[in-house]
Design a protein around this motif. Structure first.
Motif, PDB file in Angstrom:
ATOM      1  N   LEU A  94      34.578  39.929  31.078  1.00  0.00           N
ATOM      2  CA  LEU A  94      34.552  38.825  32.316  1.00  0.00           C
ATOM      3  C   LEU A  94      34.936  37.431  32.190  1.00  0.00           C
ATOM      4  O   LEU A  94      35.600  36.719  32.977  1.00  0.00           O
ATOM      5  CB  LEU A  94      33.232  38.919  32.952  1.00  0.00           C
ATOM      6  CG  LEU A  94      32.874  38.183  34.208  1.00  0.00           C
ATOM      7  CD1 LEU A  94      33.645  38.672  35.212  1.00  0.00           C
ATOM      8  CD2 LEU A  94      31.289  38.188  34.555  1.00  0.00           C
ATOM      9  N   ARG A 175      36.448  42.617  40.440  1.00  0.00           N
ATOM     10  CA  ARG A 175      36.767  41.442  39.919  1.00  0.00           C
ATOM     11  C   ARG A 175      38.345  41.392  40.406  1.00  0.00           C
ATOM     12  O   ARG A 175      39.148  42.278  40.216  1.00  0.00           O
ATOM     13  CB  ARG A 175      36.782  41.600  38.385  1.00  0.00           C
ATOM     14  CG  ARG A 175      35.455  41.659  37.916  1.00  0.00           C
ATOM     15  CD  ARG A 175      35.195  41.722  36.528  1.00  0.00           C
ATOM     16  NE  ARG A 175      35.509  43.042  35.978  1.00  0.00           N
ATOM     17  CZ  ARG A 175      36.018  43.111  34.775  1.00  0.00           C
ATOM     18  NH1 ARG A 175      36.213  42.196  33.897  1.00  0.00           N
ATOM     19  NH2 ARG A 175      36.179  44.351  34.408  1.00  0.00           N
ATOM     20  N   ILE A 279      34.891  37.405  41.500  1.00  0.00           N
ATOM     21  CA  ILE A 279      34.023  38.405  41.268  1.00  0.00           C
ATOM     22  C   ILE A 279      32.982  38.504  42.357  1.00  0.00           C
ATOM     23  O   ILE A 279      32.663  37.541  42.686  1.00  0.00           O
ATOM     24  CB  ILE A 279      33.261  38.087  39.686  1.00  0.00           C
ATOM     25  CG1 ILE A 279      32.523  36.576  39.941  1.00  0.00           C
ATOM     26  CG2 ILE A 279      34.200  37.812  38.709  1.00  0.00           C
ATOM     27  CD1 ILE A 279      31.555  36.338  38.813  1.00  0.00           C
TER      28      ILE A 279
END
Length: 342
Positions: A94, A175, A279
């Motif tokens: 991430l 994402r 996200i």
């Protein structure tokens, strides 16, 4: 913690004590000069006793070796070299983080003034680490703790409506990463990385293969950006105990004002609803998770937070199912390194 604290059966050359009233984490310190001063003695000791430490994780959530002679990155890497790691490294992760040496990565590259919300590592992917190792080479001047929190205590305080709805509908992680090249909007450039950087690839075909390798669906948007989709039940069973534990990163990926704070209005304008956002987490069927179910989580997490100030040479091993981690804001230079244990 969620299970009864067991008697700590460690060798006589160390002492141990729980850091907080709930037992999180267990601090282990050397009782001999050799473990305090001789890195080779520490490596031999860890080789002999690392399984004992790992067996304590379900009860205590985390173990910190403090005061041991672990002087540098090479010593940390030698300790985690015995563990299996993800063959993808941190590709698809991430937040950006670079490999330092061997199996050692830098901590998440997030500005020092920002807090990282408590979470379980890589819970937005089907293949996640069972434990996370942290090593402090340089502690910050102020703040900078790797905040930790008991996921079992957290689960007991999650609103029942949220628990029940996730159990019924699951969650969808989305994402979105921009196409390679210049980005005219500096805000979009700041919050949305290029998919070539995230996945460490160069071509569309390589990107699709990389998404498949980490268990995500690749969805190409009309602006050339890439969205990675992953559906999850929101729960996992701990491999050692079989206990079902909440494993949904609602608090860290939900698009809401409480999480995004002063950036909310700007981000909502740059990434409006209905368009891909950097996200976000939704219900597994694509429906929105209501803000009023998510906002109470942040006060719960703040109340659970345990902040143990780092000292040089600290080695912390956390159970990634039972223990969430985050980071305090900090000042000064900070060098905390990470190893993912699969």
């Amino acid at each position: 913690m969620g299970v009864e604290l067991k008697t700590v059966n460690l060798p006589r050359d160390v002492t141990s004590r729980p850091y907080d009233e709930h037992g999180l984490p267990l601090i282990v310190e050397p009782a001999t000069g050799s473990l305090a001063n001789d890195p080779e003695a520490v490596q031999s000791w860890f080789e002999e006793h690392h399984r004992t430490l790992e067996d304590l994780l379900p009860a205590y959530g985390g173990v910190v070796l403090r005061g041991f002679a672990i002087p540098d990155t090479a010593a940390f890497n030698a300790m985690i070299e015995r563990y299996d790691t993800d063959p993808m490294g941190y590709a698809g992760g991430l937040t950006p983080r670079s490999n330092i040496s061997g199996k050692v990565f830098e901590a998440s590259r997030v500005p020092p003034e920002q807090k990282i919300i408590l979470h379980q590592e890589m819970g937005y992917l089907p293949n996640y680490p069972k434990a996370v190792a942290f090593y402090c080479l340089i502690p910050s001047e102020t703040g900078g703790c790797t905040t930790i929190g008991d996921a079992r205590r957290y689960q007991k305080q999650i609103p029942a409506r949220l628990m029940d709805s996730v159990r019924e509908r699951g969650v969808l992680y989305r994402r979105n990463y921009r196409k390679p090249g210049p980005e005219a909007d500096p805000l979009k450039a700041l919050f949305r990385r290029e998919w070539t950087d995230v996945l460490q690839v160069e071509t569309v075909e390589q990107a699709e293969a990389a998404c498949e390798a980490v268990g995500c669906a690749a969805v190409w948007e009309d602006d050339g950006s890439l969205s990675m989709h992953y559906r999850s039940s929101g729960f996992v069973n701990h491999s050692a105990t079989g206990e079902e534990i909440w494993f949904a990163q609602v608090q860290g990926m939900h698009f809401n004002r409480a999480r995004l704070d002063r950036n909310y209005d700007k981000l909502n304008a740059a990434f409006p609803a209905g368009r891909p956002r950097p996200i976000e987490i939704l219900y597994g069927d694509g429906g929105d998770i209501p803000d009023d179910l998510v906002t109470p989580l942040y006060d719960v997490l703040d109340a659970l937070a345990v902040n143990l100030p780092y000292e040089h040479g600290d080695f912390m091993l956390l159970d990634n199912i039972y223990t969430m981690h985050g980071r305090q804001p900090y000042t000064g230079k900070r060098d905390v390194q990470v190893g993912l244990v699969f």
